[in-house]
Design a protein around this motif. Structure first.
Motif, short mmCIF file in Angstrom:
data_model
loop_
_atom_site.label_atom_id
_atom_site.label_comp_id
_atom_site.label_asym_id
_atom_site.label_seq_id
_atom_site.Cartn_x
_atom_site.Cartn_y
_atom_site.Cartn_z
N SER A 35 0.85 -1.19 0.00
CA SER A 35 0.00 0.00 0.00
C SER A 35 0.88 1.23 0.00
N SER A 36 0.40 2.31 -0.63
CA SER A 36 1.17 3.55 -0.62
C SER A 36 0.28 4.74 -0.89
N LEU A 37 0.70 5.89 -0.37
CA LEU A 37 0.10 7.18 -0.69
C LEU A 37 1.20 8.05 -1.28
N HIS A 38 0.87 8.76 -2.35
CA HIS A 38 1.83 9.68 -2.96
C HIS A 38 1.13 10.97 -3.29
N LYS A 39 1.76 12.08 -2.93
CA LYS A 39 1.27 13.37 -3.37
C LYS A 39 1.93 13.68 -4.70
N ALA A 40 1.14 13.75 -5.75
CA ALA A 40 1.65 14.01 -7.09
C ALA A 40 1.00 15.29 -7.60
N GLY A 41 1.73 16.40 -7.49
CA GLY A 41 1.15 17.67 -7.88
C GLY A 41 0.00 18.03 -6.97
N LYS A 42 -1.19 18.20 -7.57
CA LYS A 42 -2.37 18.54 -6.78
C LYS A 42 -3.26 17.33 -6.54
N GLU A 43 -2.71 16.14 -6.73
CA GLU A 43 -3.46 14.90 -6.54
C GLU A 43 -2.83 14.04 -5.46
N LEU A 44 -3.66 13.29 -4.76
CA LEU A 44 -3.19 12.26 -3.84
C LEU A 44 -3.47 10.91 -4.47
N LEU A 45 -2.42 10.13 -4.70
CA LEU A 45 -2.55 8.81 -5.32
C LEU A 45 -2.62 7.75 -4.24
N VAL A 46 -3.61 6.87 -4.36
CA VAL A 46 -3.80 5.77 -3.43
C VAL A 46 -3.59 4.46 -4.18
N SER A 47 -2.65 3.66 -3.71
CA SER A 47 -2.33 2.39 -4.38
C SER A 47 -2.39 1.27 -3.35
N ILE A 48 -3.12 0.21 -3.68
CA ILE A 48 -3.27 -0.94 -2.78
C ILE A 48 -3.15 -2.22 -3.58
N GLY A 49 -2.33 -3.14 -3.12
CA GLY A 49 -2.27 -4.47 -3.71
C GLY A 49 -3.05 -5.44 -2.83
N ILE A 50 -3.92 -6.25 -3.43
CA ILE A 50 -4.76 -7.20 -2.68
C ILE A 50 -4.43 -8.61 -3.12
N GLU A 51 -4.30 -9.52 -2.17
CA GLU A 51 -4.09 -10.94 -2.45
C GLU A 51 -5.23 -11.73 -1.81
N VAL A 52 -5.82 -12.64 -2.58
CA VAL A 52 -6.94 -13.45 -2.09
C VAL A 52 -6.57 -14.92 -2.24
N THR A 53 -6.60 -15.64 -1.12
CA THR A 53 -6.37 -17.09 -1.14
C THR A 53 -7.50 -17.84 -0.46
N ARG A 54 -8.44 -17.13 0.14
CA ARG A 54 -9.55 -17.77 0.83
C ARG A 54 -10.68 -18.09 -0.16
N ASP A 55 -11.27 -19.28 -0.02
CA ASP A 55 -12.40 -19.67 -0.87
C ASP A 55 -13.68 -19.00 -0.37
N PHE A 56 -14.53 -18.59 -1.29
CA PHE A 56 -15.79 -17.93 -0.96
C PHE A 56 -16.96 -18.90 -1.13
N LEU A 57 -17.96 -18.74 -0.28
CA LEU A 57 -19.21 -19.51 -0.43
C LEU A 57 -19.98 -18.99 -1.64
N PRO A 58 -20.93 -19.77 -2.16
CA PRO A 58 -21.63 -19.38 -3.39
C PRO A 58 -22.30 -18.01 -3.32
N ASN A 59 -22.86 -17.65 -2.15
CA ASN A 59 -23.56 -16.37 -2.03
C ASN A 59 -22.73 -15.30 -1.30
N GLU A 60 -21.43 -15.54 -1.18
CA GLU A 60 -20.60 -14.65 -0.37
C GLU A 60 -20.02 -13.50 -1.20
N SER A 61 -19.96 -12.32 -0.55
CA SER A 61 -19.37 -11.13 -1.17
C SER A 61 -18.65 -10.33 -0.07
N MET A 62 -17.58 -9.71 -0.45
CA MET A 62 -16.83 -8.86 0.50
C MET A 62 -16.60 -7.51 -0.15
#
Length: 471
Positions: A35-62
């Motif tokens: 994860s990182s935050l960067h101030k680039a000029g007049k913008e704030l950049l938000v970057s996140i890397g997500i890893e998923v290894t857990r199995d989901f149930l048929p009706n499951e959402s996160m």
């Protein structure tokens, strides 16, 4: 909002991952890998890397909601991240996906390791200088949003903002390096005697003070003694006329004692004397507490004749006078001496050695050249500039350069003290701007940087850019 990875600029505000708290299931996790935050000029950049290894149930959402916040009341929710089972992903594409076009979504494929990269930018606001990034989890098993789970998956803390540029001032060359050593000897004389008896009282020790000071200077091959000054003082007890004679003749005796021991090439000894040391008397009194202190001070600082002062003290403050006669007046009989000498100039290699042995023999300009030969910001570099201001405490250039060192170390209090003695030059204006910058007073910092810019300091251009990006 903007998405994508086309921002290729130098980051002014950078934050690093402090903790990663995975959302764990029985057979895997959902976690932020980077994860990182960067101030680039007049913008704030938000970057996140997500890893998923857990199995989901048929009706499951996160749902993971990135939140940018500070330690006060500011909180900004960014477009969410959806991780869906196959069935829930179809529902998402049909319903929520059309409404939340900037949201990121991943269809979970059980039994595999999946990753996704989230990148968003938002307009930068001043409170974001101290922002942290968190992920808020919302999860359910039926496609309907459940209760918020505020377990923090990733929290980020800002690294210090870069120090704006500073400019050190080059000292003037010291054409003739004149230095001096001072001391005070309490040579004791029998009553009404002006000749020196070396073994009388503690005279051996007191005379050695003068001898050792002279020897230290004479043994230094880099220096030449130019002259010696001796100023003798007598105490206020007794008739003024007698004390004047004793002070004059005893001072002359000290001069003759020194002349017997040394032959100075081209140097001479100057003498002066004070018949009664009333100023020393006042200094001792100011450092102590007496019941009638103010009245005593008024007496001893008055313009009446010294003999009249003594009579008033005896008459109106007899206990006090008896005390000082026994304990203080011996301290007011002293010989102050000053040995003045000239130091030869040094090369850079010589300066390096002299700095470690006797830095007082270096000029401010020689120490400046020595500092430039060191790595900027190193311990040696900083030590040279701070030693310079200790040896030349009233020199404006030394104070400005010491302020720059303090600012580089983010010590605003020390820097402010040194800047009080700095010269009125553009380099000082620039340093005062940096001081305001570090105190988060960006309006004043901008004003000072613009003043330095008008004066021709190119470093002010970079500093203005920093301020404008933080405002």
């Amino acid at each position: 909002m903007k998405t994508g990875g086309t921002f290729i600029i130098a980051a002014i505000l950078s934050l690093s991952l402090q903790a990663q708290t995975p959302v764990a299931g029985d057979d895997g996790t959902v976690r932020a890998t980077s994860s990182s935050l960067h101030k680039a000029g007049k913008e704030l950049l938000v970057s996140i890397g997500i890893e998923v290894t857990r199995d989901f149930l048929p009706n499951e959402s996160m749902t993971l909601i990135p939140v940018v916040s500070d330690s006060l009341e500011h909180r900004l929710e960014l477009p969410p991240i959806y991780i869906n089972s196959r069935k829930q992903h179809i529902i998402f594409l049909r319903e929520a996906g059309k409404k939340e076009k900037e949201a990121e979504a991943l269809q979970r494929k059980n039994g595999s390791r999946q990753t996704m990269h989230y990148l968003q930018s938002v307009p930068f606001e001043s409170w974001m200088n101290h922002a942290t990034l968190s992920l808020v989890e919302k999860s359910c098993g039926c496609g309907i949003p459940g209760e918020e789970n505020f377990t923090c998956i990733a929290r980020l803390h800002p690294q210090p903002t870069p120090i704006p540029q500073l400019v050190f001032l080059t000292p003037q060359v010291e054409t003739s390096k004149i230095r001096e050593e001072k001391g005070c000897a309490f040579i004791d004389f029998p009553v009404n005697v002006t000749a020196i008896y070396e073994t009388y009282s503690n005279n051996t020790v007191e005379l050695n003070k003068i001898i050792e000071t002279i020897n230290t200077i004479k043994n230094d091959t880099n220096v030449t003694i130019t002259h010696i000054s001796i100023h003798g003082y007598a105490s206020p007890d007794g008739p003024y006329r007698l004390n004047e004679k004793l002070a004059r003749e005893r001072t002359q005796s000290v001069k003759e004692y020194v002349n017997q021991l040394y032959a100075f090439d081209g140097a001479h000894i100057r003498t002066d004397y004070t018949p009664e040391d009333w100023e020393g008397f006042e200094a001792l009194l100011c450092d102590t507490t007496f019941q009638e202190k103010e009245a005593i001070i008024k007496t001893i600082t008055s313009d009446i004749h010294p003999d009249s002062k003594e009579r008033k003290l005896k008459k109106h403050f007899p206990a006090f006078y008896a005390f000082v006669l026994k304990h203080w007046f011996t301290l007011l009989r002293h010989s102050d001496y000053t040995i003045e000498y000239r130091v030869r100039p040094f090369t850079l290699a010589e300066s390096r050695k002299v700095f470690t042995t006797n830095p007082k023999n270096l000029s401010l300009e020689e120490m400046f050249r020595l500092a430039l030969a060191s790595t900027p910001g190193s311990e040696t570099y900083n030590q040279i500039f701070m030693t310079a201001v200790q040896l030349f405490p009233d020199n404006p250039t030394a104070n400005l350069n010491a302020a720059c060192i303090a600012l580089m170390q983010r010590d605003v209090q020390t820097a402010a003290t040194y800047l009080e003695k700095a010269p009125e030059v553009p380099e000082t204006i620039l340093a005062k701007g940096v001081l305001c910058f570090l105190k988060n007073n960006y309006e004043e910092a901008e004003y000072l940087f613009r003043q330095a810019q008008k004066a021709g300091l190119s470093q002010a251009d970079n500093n203005l850019q920093l301020v404008l990006e933080l405002k």
